[in-house]
Scaffold this active site. Sequence first.
Site, PDB file in Angstrom:
ATOM      1  N   GLN A 173       0.827  -1.199   0.000  1.00  0.00           N
ATOM      2  CA  GLN A 173       0.000   0.000   0.000  1.00  0.00           C
ATOM      3  C   GLN A 173       0.870   1.260   0.000  1.00  0.00           C
ATOM      4  O   GLN A 173       1.945   1.301   0.577  1.00  0.00           O
ATOM      5  CB  GLN A 173      -0.938   0.003   1.202  1.00  0.00           C
ATOM      6  CG  GLN A 173      -0.285  -0.118   2.556  1.00  0.00           C
ATOM      7  CD  GLN A 173      -1.312  -0.211   3.675  1.00  0.00           C
ATOM      8  OE1 GLN A 173      -2.466   0.189   3.513  1.00  0.00           O
ATOM      9  NE2 GLN A 173      -0.901  -0.739   4.806  1.00  0.00           N
ATOM     10  N   HIS A 195      -3.517   0.068  -2.945  1.00  0.00           N
ATOM     11  CA  HIS A 195      -4.413   0.462  -1.856  1.00  0.00           C
ATOM     12  C   HIS A 195      -4.877   1.896  -2.083  1.00  0.00           C
ATOM     13  O   HIS A 195      -6.035   2.171  -2.279  1.00  0.00           O
ATOM     14  CB  HIS A 195      -3.754   0.302  -0.478  1.00  0.00           C
ATOM     15  CG  HIS A 195      -4.669   0.596   0.674  1.00  0.00           C
ATOM     16  ND1 HIS A 195      -4.854   1.865   1.165  1.00  0.00           N
ATOM     17  CD2 HIS A 195      -5.443  -0.208   1.425  1.00  0.00           C
ATOM     18  CE1 HIS A 195      -5.710   1.835   2.162  1.00  0.00           C
ATOM     19  NE2 HIS A 195      -6.085   0.585   2.344  1.00  0.00           N
ATOM     20  N   ASP A 238      -8.566   0.829  -2.105  1.00  0.00           N
ATOM     21  CA  ASP A 238      -9.517   0.991  -1.006  1.00  0.00           C
ATOM     22  C   ASP A 238     -10.108   2.392  -1.071  1.00  0.00           C
ATOM     23  O   ASP A 238      -9.379   3.389  -0.970  1.00  0.00           O
ATOM     24  CB  ASP A 238      -8.804   0.770   0.330  1.00  0.00           C
ATOM     25  CG  ASP A 238      -9.770   0.629   1.494  1.00  0.00           C
ATOM     26  OD1 ASP A 238     -10.958   0.936   1.331  1.00  0.00           O
ATOM     27  OD2 ASP A 238      -9.317   0.218   2.579  1.00  0.00           O
ATOM     28  N   ASP A 307     -14.905  -4.722   3.734  1.00  0.00           N
ATOM     29  CA  ASP A 307     -14.005  -4.295   4.804  1.00  0.00           C
ATOM     30  C   ASP A 307     -14.807  -3.733   5.971  1.00  0.00           C
ATOM     31  O   ASP A 307     -14.949  -4.370   7.008  1.00  0.00           O
ATOM     32  CB  ASP A 307     -12.993  -3.283   4.270  1.00  0.00           C
ATOM     33  CG  ASP A 307     -12.037  -2.780   5.363  1.00  0.00           C
ATOM     34  OD1 ASP A 307     -12.008  -3.383   6.451  1.00  0.00           O
ATOM     35  OD2 ASP A 307     -11.325  -1.790   5.128  1.00  0.00           O
TER      36      ASP A 307
END
Length: 415
Positions: A173, A195, A238, A307
Amino acid sequence: MKITGAVVSPGLTGFYFDDQKAIKLGREHDGFAYLGEPVTTGFSKVRQRGEAISVLLLLENGAVAYGDCAAVQYSGAGGRDPLFLASDFIPVLEQEIFPKLIGREVTGFRALAEEFDQLTRPDGSRYHTALRYGVTQALLDAAAKAARCTMAEVVGREYNCQLTDNQVPIFCQTGDERYDNADKIIIKRADVLPHGLINNVEEKLGQHGEKLLEYVTWLRERCQQLADDNYTPILHIDVYGTVGQAFQENLPRMADYLAQLELAASPLKLRIEGPLDQGSKPAQIQALAELRRLLEQRQINVEIVADEWCNTLEDIREFVDAKAGHMVQIKTPDLGGINNTIEAILYAKERGIGAYLGGTCNETDRSAQVCVHIGIATQPDQMLAKPGMGVDEGFMIIYNEMNRTLALLRAKGVI
């Protein structure tokens, strides 16, 4: 092998605690810090240092087994346990947990870990997930030292996992340095990136998703520029529910946008973690399941990753059973005992849902090393390079521990 003593020490993590709710409300950066007041209970700043506690178990043969108690970067968000500060929880370990550990015989891991993961406080409440996380790491290490083998072998034996010579794909990430750190990841040829930390609509996603679309295009081109055609990593981003925010939680409009992202990423595979956040577990499960069905009906080949609100082993089972996403992140500190992490990976795999052995940048080198052994034994689809957001350190810890362990297992003839 008997536990003859226990020692505790305060520690620091590889990153920071961040008040996610305050950041989503638009708190401005001030260098590496954030301006404004926190809104989540327990925080004194929007960003403050990450803290950990090391649990060291003294064994009767003189060996020391240890693990680290740590909590996620966004503590107190999405139904998680509150902020974890060492000064608050060292007395709990010393006064309530250690008296139950000292004198115990370590003949294995699973039963002892389940016992201590399920321990309750004098008032009947569960212990903080971070405490259960660190204590069970130490118990796995103790079981390995008692059996004179690796932690991976203990997990394989007690959970009926066939150890293989396969490396687990590593997910790196970038943090907020999403360009320079992406270059580092590409140069080092990690399996999954970046990420991206897309946690704000205006600054990072764009009001119509245009900023993320531009970034995905750049990532695809950058992989081609810095590597070659043999390097085809998975793009995993994300977005912390910001796609839902930008498109008013309208699933067809969100699907349209994900189709645009798929085209921008092609030929690389794309995963989007946390496309929406519905504010509760039932609503989150329903929305992610509906979004998955919609994507599949329209043959949009973007995988969505659960998540938020998918925190405990029980949560993960519910998300998996409902097919609420193509993959679940098993955010290791949130599950408490690492026995739950093992169970979660195996449960998802058995039911055809992707298993992402995740965690947080806000862990330690020790918790990351223990997770590597779990990954080697259970073979999830990918595991997070952790701790930290600097790429090099977290990737080094995971990559080196994995390869050291695999080399040792080969030398022993285990794999």
